[in-house]
Design a protein around this motif. Structure first.
Motif, PDB file in Angstrom:
ATOM      1  N   UNK A  14      -3.428 -17.376  17.486  1.00 61.77           N
ATOM      2  CA  UNK A  14      -4.576 -16.513  17.199  1.00 61.77           C
ATOM      3  C   UNK A  14      -4.127 -15.128  16.746  1.00 61.77           C
ATOM      4  N   UNK A  15      -3.075 -14.614  17.382  1.00 54.20           N
ATOM      5  CA  UNK A  15      -2.542 -13.312  16.975  1.00 54.20           C
ATOM      6  C   UNK A  15      -1.988 -13.351  15.558  1.00 54.20           C
ATOM      7  N   UNK A  16      -1.306 -14.442  15.225  1.00 51.18           N
ATOM      8  CA  UNK A  16      -0.741 -14.558  13.875  1.00 51.18           C
ATOM      9  C   UNK A  16      -1.854 -14.583  12.832  1.00 51.18           C
ATOM     10  N   UNK A  17      -2.960 -15.272  13.133  1.00 53.75           N
ATOM     11  CA  UNK A  17      -4.081 -15.322  12.194  1.00 53.75           C
ATOM     12  C   UNK A  17      -4.669 -13.931  11.986  1.00 53.75           C
ATOM     13  N   UNK A  18      -4.864 -13.193  13.079  1.00 53.92           N
ATOM     14  CA  UNK A  18      -5.430 -11.846  12.962  1.00 53.92           C
ATOM     15  C   UNK A  18      -4.489 -10.903  12.224  1.00 53.92           C
ATOM     16  N   UNK A  19      -3.203 -11.025  12.500  1.00 53.00           N
ATOM     17  CA  UNK A  19      -2.230 -10.160  11.828  1.00 53.00           C
ATOM     18  C   UNK A  19      -2.161 -10.482  10.334  1.00 53.00           C
ATOM     19  N   UNK A  20      -2.259 -11.755   9.989  1.00 51.22           N
ATOM     20  CA  UNK A  20      -2.259 -12.127   8.573  1.00 51.22           C
ATOM     21  C   UNK A  20      -3.501 -11.588   7.859  1.00 51.22           C
ATOM     22  N   UNK A  21      -4.651 -11.617   8.532  1.00 50.15           N
ATOM     23  CA  UNK A  21      -5.860 -11.039   7.926  1.00 50.15           C
ATOM     24  C   UNK A  21      -5.682  -9.540   7.675  1.00 50.15           C
ATOM     25  N   UNK A  22      -5.117  -8.861   8.664  1.00 49.17           N
ATOM     26  CA  UNK A  22      -4.870  -7.429   8.491  1.00 49.17           C
ATOM     27  C   UNK A  22      -3.862  -7.171   7.383  1.00 49.17           C
ATOM     28  N   UNK A  23      -2.840  -8.004   7.312  1.00 54.45           N
ATOM     29  CA  UNK A  23      -1.831  -7.848   6.261  1.00 54.45           C
ATOM     30  C   UNK A  23      -2.444  -8.073   4.882  1.00 54.45           C
ATOM     31  N   UNK A  24      -3.350  -9.039   4.769  1.00 53.22           N
ATOM     32  CA  UNK A  24      -4.010  -9.297   3.493  1.00 53.22           C
ATOM     33  C   UNK A  24      -4.871  -8.113   3.067  1.00 53.22           C
ATOM     34  N   UNK A  25      -5.586  -7.522   4.030  1.00 47.09           N
ATOM     35  CA  UNK A  25      -6.419  -6.363   3.708  1.00 47.09           C
ATOM     36  C   UNK A  25      -5.567  -5.175   3.259  1.00 47.09           C
ATOM     37  N   UNK A  27      -2.543  -5.363   1.911  1.00 46.15           N
ATOM     38  CA  UNK A  27      -2.000  -5.696   0.598  1.00 46.15           C
ATOM     39  C   UNK A  27      -3.017  -5.514  -0.518  1.00 46.15           C
ATOM     40  N   UNK A  28      -4.288  -5.876  -0.242  1.00 42.73           N
ATOM     41  CA  UNK A  28      -5.327  -5.657  -1.248  1.00 42.73           C
ATOM     42  C   UNK A  28      -5.548  -4.189  -1.543  1.00 42.73           C
ATOM     43  N   UNK A  29      -5.504  -3.355  -0.505  1.00 46.48           N
ATOM     44  CA  UNK A  29      -5.654  -1.911  -0.705  1.00 46.48           C
ATOM     45  C   UNK A  29      -4.499  -1.350  -1.527  1.00 46.48           C
ATOM     46  N   UNK A  30      -3.283  -1.750  -1.212  1.00 45.37           N
ATOM     47  CA  UNK A  30      -2.131  -1.263  -1.977  1.00 45.37           C
ATOM     48  C   UNK A  30      -2.188  -1.731  -3.436  1.00 45.37           C
ATOM     49  N   UNK A  31      -2.653  -2.939  -3.664  1.00 46.94           N
ATOM     50  CA  UNK A  31      -2.765  -3.441  -5.042  1.00 46.94           C
ATOM     51  C   UNK A  31      -3.772  -2.615  -5.828  1.00 46.94           C
ATOM     52  N   UNK A  32      -4.900  -2.274  -5.215  1.00 48.90           N
ATOM     53  CA  UNK A  32      -5.904  -1.462  -5.902  1.00 48.90           C
ATOM     54  C   UNK A  32      -5.383  -0.057  -6.184  1.00 48.90           C
ATOM     55  N   UNK A  33      -4.644   0.504  -5.240  1.00 47.75           N
ATOM     56  CA  UNK A  33      -4.105   1.847  -5.458  1.00 47.75           C
ATOM     57  C   UNK A  33      -3.072   1.872  -6.581  1.00 47.75           C
ATOM     58  N   UNK A  34      -2.322   0.795  -6.745  1.00 45.21           N
ATOM     59  CA  UNK A  34      -1.265   0.772  -7.738  1.00 45.21           C
ATOM     60  C   UNK A  34      -1.744   0.315  -9.118  1.00 45.21           C
ATOM     61  N   UNK A  35      -2.762  -0.554  -9.185  1.00 38.78           N
ATOM     62  CA  UNK A  35      -3.162  -1.144 -10.462  1.00 38.78           C
ATOM     63  C   UNK A  35      -4.586  -0.796 -10.879  1.00 38.78           C
ATOM     64  N   UNK A  36      -5.447  -0.417  -9.949  1.00 41.25           N
ATOM     65  CA  UNK A  36      -6.848  -0.132 -10.273  1.00 41.25           C
ATOM     66  C   UNK A  36      -7.227   1.298  -9.919  1.00 41.25           C
TER      67      UNK A  36
END
Length: 260
Positions: A14-25, A27-36
């Motif tokens: 359960x912790x791994x699932x929550x950490x992966x969700x946070x990591x995805x969020x 990563x999405x923020x960093x992608x927007x800051x760098x490309x959008x």
């Protein structure tokens, strides 16, 4: 013992699932800051922060749940240390950790801050514990006052920006009266001042300026020429300035045209 191990495995999943969700969020923020960054606006930026905050809250609730085992009492020990490249480890870490060597294990398996950071934290906690209640309340009041002032300034600036945007969107950008005045001046010459330069000539070096014919009478005679056209003003036909004004200067030996 087996029951505790199953409970621990399910909690870690359960912790791994929550950490992966946070990591995805993140990563999405960093992608927007760098490309959008050119099209990224403030509401979308706040939405991404709210998404990450939600994942952190869910992770905190999971860690504070009653069925969650106390992870502080557990110790992680490496089973194999090797300076060679490990493809399975590289796959599990998504290409971030290629080897599990002796010099990297203390950093990867660290469960406490670095000694310098931990020492500074202890100093700050000791300083905060030794302060009196009155001093702490004064500092809290001063901090709250500063934050309130900054918040008021930001709120006022936001209101000014919104009001300026509303005024610029609905305000009038032209004047009908000024438009009519400009059209009348361009088409009919209304309101324009006519500047007539004096003409050098005339008897005895006098300055002679063309005159406009009086209504109801004959037009003035040009010096040495015929009568002016009644439809012509000082600026010539159709409001244009005459190209040349011809004058006839009589000799000084002739009889003066005006009687003394």
């Amino acid at each position: 013992m087996q029951r505790e191990e199953k409970q621990l495995d399910s909690a870690l999943e359960a912790l791994i699932v929550r950490v992966n969700d946070l990591k995805t969020a993140i990563g999405g923020m960093l992608f927007k800051l760098e490309h959008e960054y050119e099209t990224l606006n403030w509401p979308n930026f706040l939405d991404n922060f709210a998404l990450m905050s939600g994942h952190l809250s869910a992770l905190s609730k999971l860690l504070s749940h009653d069925k969650m085992p106390n992870l502080r009492n557990l110790t992680v020990l490496p089973l194999l240390l090797s300076p060679e490249r490990d493809e399975e480890l590289l796959r599990l870490t998504e290409g971030r950790v290629p080897t599990f060597a002796h010099d990297l294990v203390p950093d990867y398996l660290r469960t406490r801050p670095e000694p310098e950071v931990e020492h500074r934290n202890l100093q700050m906690e000791h300083k905060a514990a030794n302060q009196s209640y009155e001093t702490a309340q004064k500092q809290i009041s001063a901090y709250t006052k500063v934050v309130s002032q900054v918040l008021d300034i930001v709120s006022k600036a936001r209101e000014d920006w919104e009001s300026e945007g509303t005024r610029s969107a609905t305000g009038q950008t032209s004047s009908v009266a000024d438009t009519h005045t400009l059209v009348a001046a361009i088409s009919m010459g209304k309101g324009l001042k006519v500047m007539v330069p004096p003409v050098q000539g005339g008897p005895q070096g006098m300055m002679v300026a063309p005159q406009v014919g009086r209504p109801g009478g004959s037009g003035p005679q040009q010096q040495g020429g015929g009568p002016m056209n009644p439809g012509q003003g000082p600026m010539g036909p159709m409001g244009k300035a005459p190209g040349t004004i011809k004058t006839n200067i009589k000799a000084a030996t002739q009889i003066h045209p005006y009687g003394r």
